[in-house]
Design an enzyme around this catalytic site. Structure first.
Site, PDB file in Angstrom:
ATOM      1  CG  PHE A 144      -3.069   5.748  13.189  1.00  0.00           C
ATOM      2  CD1 PHE A 144      -2.258   5.567  14.292  1.00  0.00           C
ATOM      3  CD2 PHE A 144      -3.071   6.991  12.567  1.00  0.00           C
ATOM      4  CE1 PHE A 144      -1.471   6.604  14.770  1.00  0.00           C
ATOM      5  CE2 PHE A 144      -2.283   8.033  13.029  1.00  0.00           C
ATOM      6  CZ  PHE A 144      -1.485   7.840  14.133  1.00  0.00           C
TER       7      PHE A 144
ATOM      8  CE  LYS B 188     -11.116   0.126  10.041  1.00  0.00           C
ATOM      9  NZ  LYS B 188     -10.399   0.880   9.035  1.00  0.00           N
TER      10      LYS B 188
ATOM     11  CG  ASN C 285      -0.195  -0.095   2.502  1.00  0.00           C
ATOM     12  OD1 ASN C 285       0.558   0.805   2.848  1.00  0.00           O
ATOM     13  ND2 ASN C 285      -0.354  -1.203   3.227  1.00  0.00           N
TER      14      ASN C 285
ATOM     15  CE  LYS D 228       9.091 -12.040 -14.174  1.00  0.00           C
ATOM     16  NZ  LYS D 228       9.920 -11.360 -15.155  1.00  0.00           N
TER      17      LYS D 228
HETATM   18  O1  PMT Z   1       2.881   6.106   6.583  1.00  0.00           O
HETATM   19  P1  PMT Z   1       2.368   7.441   6.076  1.00  0.00           P
HETATM   20  O2  PMT Z   1       2.583   7.599   4.599  1.00  0.00           O
HETATM   21  O3  PMT Z   1       2.871   8.603   6.881  1.00  0.00           O
HETATM   22  O4  PMT Z   1       0.772   7.418   6.246  1.00  0.00           O
HETATM   23  C1  PMT Z   1       0.217   7.388   7.516  1.00  0.00           C
HETATM   24  C2  PMT Z   1      -0.977   6.425   7.586  1.00  0.00           C
HETATM   25  C3  PMT Z   1      -2.105   6.964   6.711  1.00  0.00           C
HETATM   26  C4  PMT Z   1      -0.560   5.029   7.093  1.00  0.00           C
HETATM   27  C5  PMT Z   1      -1.379   6.346   9.101  1.00  0.00           C
HETATM   28  O5  PMT Z   1      -1.753   7.611   9.554  1.00  0.00           O
HETATM   29  C6  PMT Z   1      -2.545   5.369   9.297  1.00  0.00           C
HETATM   30  O6  PMT Z   1      -3.708   5.696   9.150  1.00  0.00           O
HETATM   31  N1  PMT Z   1      -2.204   4.106   9.650  1.00  0.00           N
HETATM   32  C7  PMT Z   1      -3.155   2.986   9.761  1.00  0.00           C
HETATM   33  C8  PMT Z   1      -3.537   2.525   8.405  1.00  0.00           C
HETATM   34  C9  PMT Z   1      -4.454   1.329   8.419  1.00  0.00           C
HETATM   35  O7  PMT Z   1      -4.053   0.317   7.958  1.00  0.00           O
HETATM   36  O8  PMT Z   1      -5.613   1.483   9.003  1.00  0.00           O
HETATM   37  P2  PMT Z   1      -6.762   0.348   9.081  1.00  0.00           P
HETATM   38  O9  PMT Z   1      -7.988   1.134   9.239  1.00  0.00           O
HETATM   39  O10 PMT Z   1      -6.668  -0.607   7.935  1.00  0.00           O
HETATM   40  O11 PMT Z   1      -6.368  -0.468  10.375  1.00  0.00           O
HETATM   41  C10 PMT Z   1      -6.850  -0.112  11.675  1.00  0.00           C
HETATM   42  C11 PMT Z   1      -5.808  -0.406  12.728  1.00  0.00           C
HETATM   43  O12 PMT Z   1      -5.570  -1.821  12.791  1.00  0.00           O
HETATM   44  C12 PMT Z   1      -4.457   0.230  12.486  1.00  0.00           C
HETATM   45  O13 PMT Z   1      -3.958   0.689  13.717  1.00  0.00           O
HETATM   46  C13 PMT Z   1      -3.605  -0.912  11.933  1.00  0.00           C
HETATM   47  O14 PMT Z   1      -2.202  -0.744  12.256  1.00  0.00           O
HETATM   48  C14 PMT Z   1      -4.193  -2.118  12.678  1.00  0.00           C
HETATM   49  N2  PMT Z   1      -4.090  -3.411  11.968  1.00  0.00           N
HETATM   50  C15 PMT Z   1      -4.719  -3.634  10.784  1.00  0.00           C
HETATM   51  C16 PMT Z   1      -4.646  -4.884  10.180  1.00  0.00           C
HETATM   52  C17 PMT Z   1      -3.886  -5.910  10.806  1.00  0.00           C
HETATM   53  N3  PMT Z   1      -3.754  -7.121  10.247  1.00  0.00           N
HETATM   54  N4  PMT Z   1      -3.263  -5.661  11.968  1.00  0.00           N
HETATM   55  C18 PMT Z   1      -3.349  -4.443  12.559  1.00  0.00           C
HETATM   56  O15 PMT Z   1      -2.771  -4.237  13.631  1.00  0.00           O
END
Ligand code: PMT
Length: 398
Positions: A319, A333, A206, A285
């Protein structure tokens, strides 16, 4: 006002000469300073230098009757309100991380119950060796604050990471972390994207650059915390004073975080973790003609939800990256993953979110929310951490 009692421990590297200036600056800032040295440090600078600067005898032997009579090592450890080891050589770091106590300095480290900071100084190759990095990580897990090192020209003629921080910088960090919002807290932060391999050349990933997570790590150090950063693949420089664990896939990130998270006070999941990975990684590949239009996927484990399930869990901050219905998805979430707090940001817009130098956040917790306006990520990180410190304090005193 009289500041703390600082016990400055000098170990044997060329940067020992900087410890004299450090002593002078600490005294100037109002700290009471006493100095101990390793035997090899006395070959670089004489104890007399430190005696003249502090007005107190310098200790360098564990089993010397006169020194023990003046102030025994246990009393020295009790006197200290902060133990600062500068410079800390690779050898001293290794001995400390393994609990050895075969000289005055290492014995004092084991006997000290006060906060401990070290300012590593060594050749860049020695600093980069995985065993040194492992030793640093294990000291951080024991709550030792790591000050530096920084990159630059070295006395050996090489250039790279390993120079001791300048005395002025060390002094500033120590005095600003005394009143800092996250003083003494251990924080684990995830940053960047993950890469989920399809074959040896292709992966699913991503747009995360890691900027938000790295800004949080840097700000947390500024606010007095000991920080470990688990980072997916990014193009950012390692941060001074932050323990770095590099990973690639969501599974590796899970393994670096979930088993260790209980040792931290706060976990912040800023990484954009892939929710799915290819069910099978093809070893050769895949030829263009054989590439399928749908690749079978398997769901990755949710790292932050696993951390929140731990019996002695840290304060957990997630986040949420959303393109629509920001508040609704973020709150969902937070509840679903049992988070203490969630910082929601818009993505896919002109400003903020992925790979931008600026960002804005809407932060939610049970019974409250706060909006942090669009600003540079380093400043935003500081605002968010202050909010986290406040909420955590309220939760712990409720
Ligand atoms: O890295 P930058 O370019 O500075 O951008 C910052 C950002 C946009 C990446 C950052 O601010 C942000 O939003 N990070 C979380 C992105 C995300 O994947 O969000 P989500 O809504 O998909 O996940 C929710 C939460 O679950 C997040 O805290 C994520 O770390 C966590 N998660 C998700 C999936 C997983 N398998 N394990 C997790 O721990």
């Amino acid at each position: 006002m009289q500041k703390k009692n600082i016990l400055l421990a000098v170990s044997g590297g060329i940067a020992a000469y900087k410890a004299a200036e450090l002593t002078r600056l600490l005294k100037k800032q109002g700290y009471a300073v006493r100095v101990v040295m390793t035997e090899s440090a006395t070959r670089f600078v004489t104890p007399l230098t430190f005696q003249a600067l502090t007005g107190h005898p310098v200790h360098h032997q564990l089993l010397d009757v006169d020194e023990e009579n003046a102030m025994g090592h246990i009393n020295l450890a009790r006197w200290a309100e902060h133990l600062l080891i500068a410079p800390a050589t690779a050898n001293i770091i290794a001995k400390m991380s393994h609990g050895l106590a075969d000289d005055l300095l290492t014995t004092l480290y084991l006997a000290a119950e006060c906060p401990v900071s070290i300012a590593p100084a060594m050749n860049q190759a020695m600093w980069g060796k995985s065993v040194t990095q492992q030793n640093i990580r294990s000291l951080m897990e024991c709550g030792v604050q790591i000050l530096g090192p920084e990159a630059g020209d070295q006395a050996c003629g090489e250039s790279g990471m390993g120079r001791m921080l300048e005395p002025e910088k060390i002094c500033n960090i120590l005095s600003s972390s005394e009143n800092a919002a996250l003083k003494g807290k251990r924080i684990l932060i995830s940053a960047g994207p993950t890469r989920e391999a399809i074959d040896p050349v292709r992966f699913i990933s991503n747009r995360s650059s890691g900027k938000m997570g790295y800004a949080l790590a840097e700000a947390a150090v500024k606010l007095g915390a000991t920080v470990t950063l688990v980072s997916g693949p990014v193009n950012l420089m390692p941060l001074t004073g932050v323990g770095l664990v590099n990973v690639e896939s969501a599974e590796q990130m899970y393994n670096a975080i979930a088993p260790n998270a209980h040792e931290y006070d706060i976990y912040i999941g800023a990484a954009a973790v892939a929710d799915y990975r290819p069910a099978e990684v093809v070893q050769q590949k895949i030829k263009k003609q054989l590439m399928q239009s749908n690749i079978p996927l398997t769901q990755n484990k949710d790292i932050i939800a696993a951390v929140a399930e731990l019996p002695n869990r840290p304060f957990v901050v997630g986040f949420a990256a959303e393109t629509d219905d920001l508040e609704q998805y973020a709150r969902h979430k937070m509840r679903n993953k049992k988070l203490d707090m969630i910082a929601a940001n818009w993505v896919g817009r002109e400003q903020g979110g992925f790979d931008s130098d600026v960002n804005a956040l809407k932060v939610f917790w049970q019974g409250g929310d706060e909006t942090l306006a669009m600003m540079d990520k380093p400043l935003l990180a500081e605002r968010l951490l202050e909010l986290i410190a406040k909420r955590m304090h309220e939760k712990n005193t409720a």
